[in-house]
Design a protein around this motif. Structure first.
Motif, PDB file in Angstrom:
ATOM      1  N   LEU A  46      -1.951   9.672   5.391  1.00 26.03           N
ATOM      2  CA  LEU A  46      -2.662   9.046   6.501  1.00 26.03           C
ATOM      3  C   LEU A  46      -3.478   7.856   6.008  1.00 26.03           C
ATOM      4  O   LEU A  46      -3.421   6.765   6.572  1.00 26.03           O
ATOM      5  CB  LEU A  46      -3.576  10.060   7.190  1.00 26.03           C
ATOM      6  N   ASP A  47      -4.270   8.057   4.967  1.00 26.32           N
ATOM      7  CA  ASP A  47      -5.095   6.984   4.402  1.00 26.32           C
ATOM      8  C   ASP A  47      -5.264   7.225   2.907  1.00 26.32           C
ATOM      9  O   ASP A  47      -4.844   8.271   2.387  1.00 26.32           O
ATOM     10  CB  ASP A  47      -6.457   6.899   5.113  1.00 26.32           C
ATOM     11  N   PRO A  48      -5.863   6.279   2.175  1.00 24.83           N
ATOM     12  CA  PRO A  48      -5.984   6.427   0.722  1.00 24.83           C
ATOM     13  C   PRO A  48      -6.697   7.691   0.260  1.00 24.83           C
ATOM     14  O   PRO A  48      -6.415   8.203  -0.829  1.00 24.83           O
ATOM     15  CB  PRO A  48      -6.773   5.172   0.314  1.00 24.83           C
ATOM     16  N   SER A  49      -7.597   8.218   1.079  1.00 26.51           N
ATOM     17  CA  SER A  49      -8.324   9.426   0.677  1.00 26.51           C
ATOM     18  C   SER A  49      -7.405  10.643   0.549  1.00 26.51           C
ATOM     19  O   SER A  49      -7.753  11.621  -0.117  1.00 26.51           O
ATOM     20  CB  SER A  49      -9.437   9.738   1.679  1.00 26.51           C
ATOM     21  N   GLU A  50      -6.236  10.598   1.175  1.00 25.74           N
ATOM     22  CA  GLU A  50      -5.305  11.722   1.108  1.00 25.74           C
ATOM     23  C   GLU A  50      -4.380  11.670  -0.103  1.00 25.74           C
ATOM     24  O   GLU A  50      -3.706  12.649  -0.413  1.00 25.74           O
ATOM     25  CB  GLU A  50      -4.449  11.780   2.379  1.00 25.74           C
ATOM     26  N   VAL A  51      -4.333  10.533  -0.775  1.00 27.77           N
ATOM     27  CA  VAL A  51      -3.437  10.404  -1.929  1.00 27.77           C
ATOM     28  C   VAL A  51      -4.012  11.212  -3.095  1.00 27.77           C
ATOM     29  O   VAL A  51      -5.135  10.963  -3.530  1.00 27.77           O
ATOM     30  CB  VAL A  51      -3.269   8.931  -2.351  1.00 27.77           C
ATOM     31  N   PRO A  52      -3.276  12.166  -3.630  1.00 25.84           N
ATOM     32  CA  PRO A  52      -3.780  12.976  -4.742  1.00 25.84           C
ATOM     33  C   PRO A  52      -4.118  12.120  -5.957  1.00 25.84           C
ATOM     34  O   PRO A  52      -3.417  11.143  -6.254  1.00 25.84           O
ATOM     35  CB  PRO A  52      -2.615  13.922  -5.050  1.00 25.84           C
ATOM     36  N   ALA A  53      -5.175  12.483  -6.653  1.00 26.43           N
ATOM     37  CA  ALA A  53      -5.618  11.721  -7.822  1.00 26.43           C
ATOM     38  C   ALA A  53      -4.519  11.627  -8.877  1.00 26.43           C
ATOM     39  O   ALA A  53      -4.348  10.583  -9.525  1.00 26.43           O
ATOM     40  CB  ALA A  53      -6.871  12.363  -8.416  1.00 26.43           C
ATOM     41  N   GLU A  54      -3.745  12.709  -9.027  1.00 28.52           N
ATOM     42  CA  GLU A  54      -2.696  12.704 -10.052  1.00 28.52           C
ATOM     43  C   GLU A  54      -1.587  11.710  -9.719  1.00 28.52           C
ATOM     44  O   GLU A  54      -0.940  11.163 -10.622  1.00 28.52           O
ATOM     45  CB  GLU A  54      -2.108  14.107 -10.244  1.00 28.52           C
TER      46      GLU A  54
ATOM     47  N   LYS B  44      -1.890  -3.687  -7.790  1.00 27.82           N
ATOM     48  CA  LYS B  44      -0.672  -2.918  -7.529  1.00 27.82           C
ATOM     49  C   LYS B  44      -0.986  -1.601  -6.809  1.00 27.82           C
ATOM     50  O   LYS B  44      -0.222  -1.153  -5.939  1.00 27.82           O
ATOM     51  CB  LYS B  44       0.064  -2.633  -8.836  1.00 27.82           C
ATOM     52  N   ILE B  45      -2.098  -0.983  -7.186  1.00 25.21           N
ATOM     53  CA  ILE B  45      -2.499   0.270  -6.534  1.00 25.21           C
ATOM     54  C   ILE B  45      -2.839   0.021  -5.071  1.00 25.21           C
ATOM     55  O   ILE B  45      -2.479   0.805  -4.178  1.00 25.21           O
ATOM     56  CB  ILE B  45      -3.693   0.924  -7.260  1.00 25.21           C
ATOM     57  N   ASN B  46      -3.519  -1.090  -4.809  1.00 27.07           N
ATOM     58  CA  ASN B  46      -3.821  -1.437  -3.415  1.00 27.07           C
ATOM     59  C   ASN B  46      -2.537  -1.659  -2.616  1.00 27.07           C
ATOM     60  O   ASN B  46      -2.445  -1.291  -1.442  1.00 27.07           O
ATOM     61  CB  ASN B  46      -4.702  -2.686  -3.359  1.00 27.07           C
ATOM     62  N   LYS B  47      -1.543  -2.251  -3.266  1.00 27.15           N
ATOM     63  CA  LYS B  47      -0.255  -2.453  -2.613  1.00 27.15           C
ATOM     64  C   LYS B  47       0.414  -1.108  -2.333  1.00 27.15           C
ATOM     65  O   LYS B  47       1.051  -0.916  -1.288  1.00 27.15           O
ATOM     66  CB  LYS B  47       0.654  -3.320  -3.486  1.00 27.15           C
ATOM     67  N   TYR B  48       0.241  -0.153  -3.261  1.00 25.67           N
ATOM     68  CA  TYR B  48       0.782   1.190  -3.062  1.00 25.67           C
ATOM     69  C   TYR B  48       0.172   1.818  -1.810  1.00 25.67           C
ATOM     70  O   TYR B  48       0.884   2.432  -0.998  1.00 25.67           O
ATOM     71  CB  TYR B  48       0.487   2.064  -4.282  1.00 25.67           C
ATOM     72  N   TYR B  49      -1.150   1.651  -1.656  1.00 24.98           N
ATOM     73  CA  TYR B  49      -1.813   2.159  -0.455  1.00 24.98           C
ATOM     74  C   TYR B  49      -1.261   1.482   0.799  1.00 24.98           C
ATOM     75  O   TYR B  49      -1.013   2.137   1.812  1.00 24.98           O
ATOM     76  CB  TYR B  49      -3.322   1.907  -0.534  1.00 24.98           C
ATOM     77  N   ASP B  50      -1.082   0.179   0.728  1.00 23.71           N
ATOM     78  CA  ASP B  50      -0.590  -0.578   1.891  1.00 23.71           C
ATOM     79  C   ASP B  50       0.805  -0.116   2.321  1.00 23.71           C
ATOM     80  O   ASP B  50       1.136  -0.141   3.506  1.00 23.71           O
ATOM     81  CB  ASP B  50      -0.542  -2.081   1.575  1.00 23.71           C
ATOM     82  N   GLU B  51       1.603   0.293   1.353  1.00 23.95           N
ATOM     83  CA  GLU B  51       2.976   0.691   1.652  1.00 23.95           C
ATOM     84  C   GLU B  51       3.102   2.150   2.058  1.00 23.95           C
ATOM     85  O   GLU B  51       3.975   2.509   2.854  1.00 23.95           O
ATOM     86  CB  GLU B  51       3.864   0.429   0.428  1.00 23.95           C
ATOM     87  N   ASN B  52       2.240   3.005   1.531  1.00 20.85           N
ATOM     88  CA  ASN B  52       2.416   4.446   1.692  1.00 20.85           C
ATOM     89  C   ASN B  52       1.389   5.156   2.559  1.00 20.85           C
ATOM     90  O   ASN B  52       1.579   6.342   2.879  1.00 20.85           O
ATOM     91  CB  ASN B  52       2.456   5.112   0.314  1.00 20.85           C
ATOM     92  N   CYS B  53       0.317   4.479   2.933  1.00 22.80           N
ATOM     93  CA  CYS B  53      -0.716   5.081   3.781  1.00 22.80           C
ATOM     94  C   CYS B  53      -0.608   4.497   5.186  1.00 22.80           C
ATOM     95  O   CYS B  53      -0.689   3.272   5.366  1.00 22.80           O
ATOM     96  CB  CYS B  53      -2.108   4.822   3.210  1.00 22.80           C
ATOM     97  N   LEU B  54      -0.429   5.348   6.169  1.00 22.31           N
ATOM     98  CA  LEU B  54      -0.186   4.905   7.544  1.00 22.31           C
ATOM     99  C   LEU B  54      -1.199   3.883   8.018  1.00 22.31           C
ATOM    100  O   LEU B  54      -0.827   2.825   8.549  1.00 22.31           O
ATOM    101  CB  LEU B  54      -0.188   6.115   8.482  1.00 22.31           C
ATOM    102  N   LEU B  55      -2.477   4.169   7.873  1.00 19.54           N
ATOM    103  CA  LEU B  55      -3.498   3.279   8.424  1.00 19.54           C
ATOM    104  C   LEU B  55      -3.542   1.924   7.732  1.00 19.54           C
ATOM    105  O   LEU B  55      -4.024   0.943   8.319  1.00 19.54           O
ATOM    106  CB  LEU B  55      -4.872   3.953   8.345  1.00 19.54           C
TER     107      LEU B  55
ATOM    108  N   LEU C 265      -1.367  -7.205  12.089  1.00 19.04           N
ATOM    109  CA  LEU C 265      -2.298  -6.082  12.257  1.00 19.04           C
ATOM    110  C   LEU C 265      -1.891  -4.917  11.371  1.00 19.04           C
ATOM    111  O   LEU C 265      -0.709  -4.636  11.192  1.00 19.04           O
ATOM    112  CB  LEU C 265      -2.286  -5.583  13.709  1.00 19.04           C
ATOM    113  N   THR C 266      -2.881  -4.232  10.815  1.00 21.16           N
ATOM    114  CA  THR C 266      -2.615  -2.936  10.206  1.00 21.16           C
ATOM    115  C   THR C 266      -2.710  -1.885  11.311  1.00 21.16           C
ATOM    116  O   THR C 266      -3.256  -2.150  12.390  1.00 21.16           O
ATOM    117  CB  THR C 266      -3.641  -2.597   9.112  1.00 21.16           C
ATOM    118  N   ILE C 267      -2.209  -0.703  11.060  1.00 15.91           N
ATOM    119  CA  ILE C 267      -2.319   0.380  12.040  1.00 15.91           C
ATOM    120  C   ILE C 267      -3.793   0.710  12.277  1.00 15.91           C
ATOM    121  O   ILE C 267      -4.208   0.985  13.417  1.00 15.91           O
ATOM    122  CB  ILE C 267      -1.547   1.627  11.578  1.00 15.91           C
ATOM    123  N   GLU C 268      -4.579   0.665  11.226  1.00 14.39           N
ATOM    124  CA  GLU C 268      -6.017   0.923  11.359  1.00 14.39           C
ATOM    125  C   GLU C 268      -6.658  -0.072  12.324  1.00 14.39           C
ATOM    126  O   GLU C 268      -7.448   0.304  13.204  1.00 14.39           O
ATOM    127  CB  GLU C 268      -6.673   0.813   9.979  1.00 14.39           C
TER     128      GLU C 268
END
Length: 296
Positions: free
Chosen positions: A185-193, A227-238, A248-251
């Motif tokens: 859903l958002d970056p907070s849901e991405v597991p630390a590992e 690159k990590i921010n790009k990962y969030y942009d591609e894989n986190c819905l919001l 527009l982003t979904i957020e």
């Protein structure tokens, strides 16, 4: 004439439902061998033979009834059967059962629908397997979307309003999820590992690139952060760009719609099923098949 233990033994031997086993034993006056033959003649015992087959085709189905939504994947062996009316009727019956009942988990669903599943397997002629489901009960809105005739299914929940505009927004978000395949859903849901693994891979890529390997460490760190921010942009819905308006982003889309309504809207959760993902596909070795037939 026969006991409950006899019923369970017959069920174990044939894979038939309890009601069918009772009927078979009644019709054969408790004779176990004749009861097995009875079920075989009726085509019911064939379900047991199909239990070991690979069921990697099927459909994803959804149903929304008021503030309740359900998403279900049911697998079979061939795409031909998945498109049949009998199979679809079975699947639709199961997803409606999920909507109408308090189903704790997959084990509970499989147990509740076991006899129907065995009967459908025997009737249709292929192994049928209930694989997974999601159910939402909300004070907001829940919307579903089925893509490509059941190859992809989405369920999404939005809180803050139950008006038609909120439903329209939820529909657009469901389309986004189907097309863009977000994992979180958002970056907070991405597991630390997961992030740590991504960082390791990115750093290794930098070190193996002659043009980047000699860059200062701070520069490398900044590159990895980007690159990590790009990962969030591609894989986190919001964080994803809205497919209908990439500016527009979904957020931002959700915030804008809420602002126009004077409401605070929130995408609470979503589920996306892609039929067969992660399942082993049946592969036929034609030469081996011919050889096996010749030996027979």
């Amino acid at each position: 004439m026969f006991t409950s233990a006899d019923v369970m033994e017959l069920r174990k031997k044939t894979g038939a439902g309890i009601a069918d086993c009772k009927k078979a034993l009644t019709e054969t006056e408790g004779d176990m061998a004749k009861a097995v033959d009875y079920l075989r003649e009726k085509g019911i015992a064939t379900a047991a033979k199909k239990a070991s087959r690979i069921a990697a085709e099927g459909v994803v189905a959804a149903l929304v009834k008021g503030n309740v939504g359900a998403l279900l994947e049911v697998n079979c062996e061939t795409d031909f059967v998945a498109k049949g009316d009998q199979y679809k009727d079975f699947v639709n019956g199961v997803v409606e059962y999920i909507c109408d009942n308090d189903v704790a988990d997959m084990d509970a669903l499989v147990a509740a629908k076991n006899e129907e599943t065995v009967a459908a397997t025997a009737k249709i002629g292929e192994k049928i397997a209930l694989r997974r489901f999601a159910k939402y009960v909300t004070d907001g809105v829940v919307e579903s979307y089925i893509h490509m005739g059941g190859k992809v299914g989405v369920l999404v929940e939005i809180e803050g309003c139950t008006c038609p505009t909120a439903h329209d927004l939820a529909h657009d978000v469901a389309l986004q999820i189907a097309a863009a395949k977000p994992l979180y859903l958002d970056p907070s849901e991405v597991p630390a590992e997961v992030i740590e693994k991504e960082k390791e891979i990115l750093l290794a890529q930098i070190e193996n690139d002659p043009k980047l390997a000699n860059k200062p460490e701070m520069v490398k760190v900044k590159m990895v952060e980007g690159k990590i921010n790009k990962y969030y942009d591609e894989n986190c819905l919001l964080k994803q760009a809205f497919i209908k308006d990439p500016s527009l982003t979904i957020e931002k889309l959700v915030a804008n719609v809420g602002k126009e309504m004077g409401k605070t809207l929130t995408v609470k959760r979503f589920t996306r099923f892609e039929m067969g993902e992660g399942l082993e596909k049946k592969s036929n070795d034609f030469a081996a098949e011919v050889e096996a037939q010749m030996k027979k």
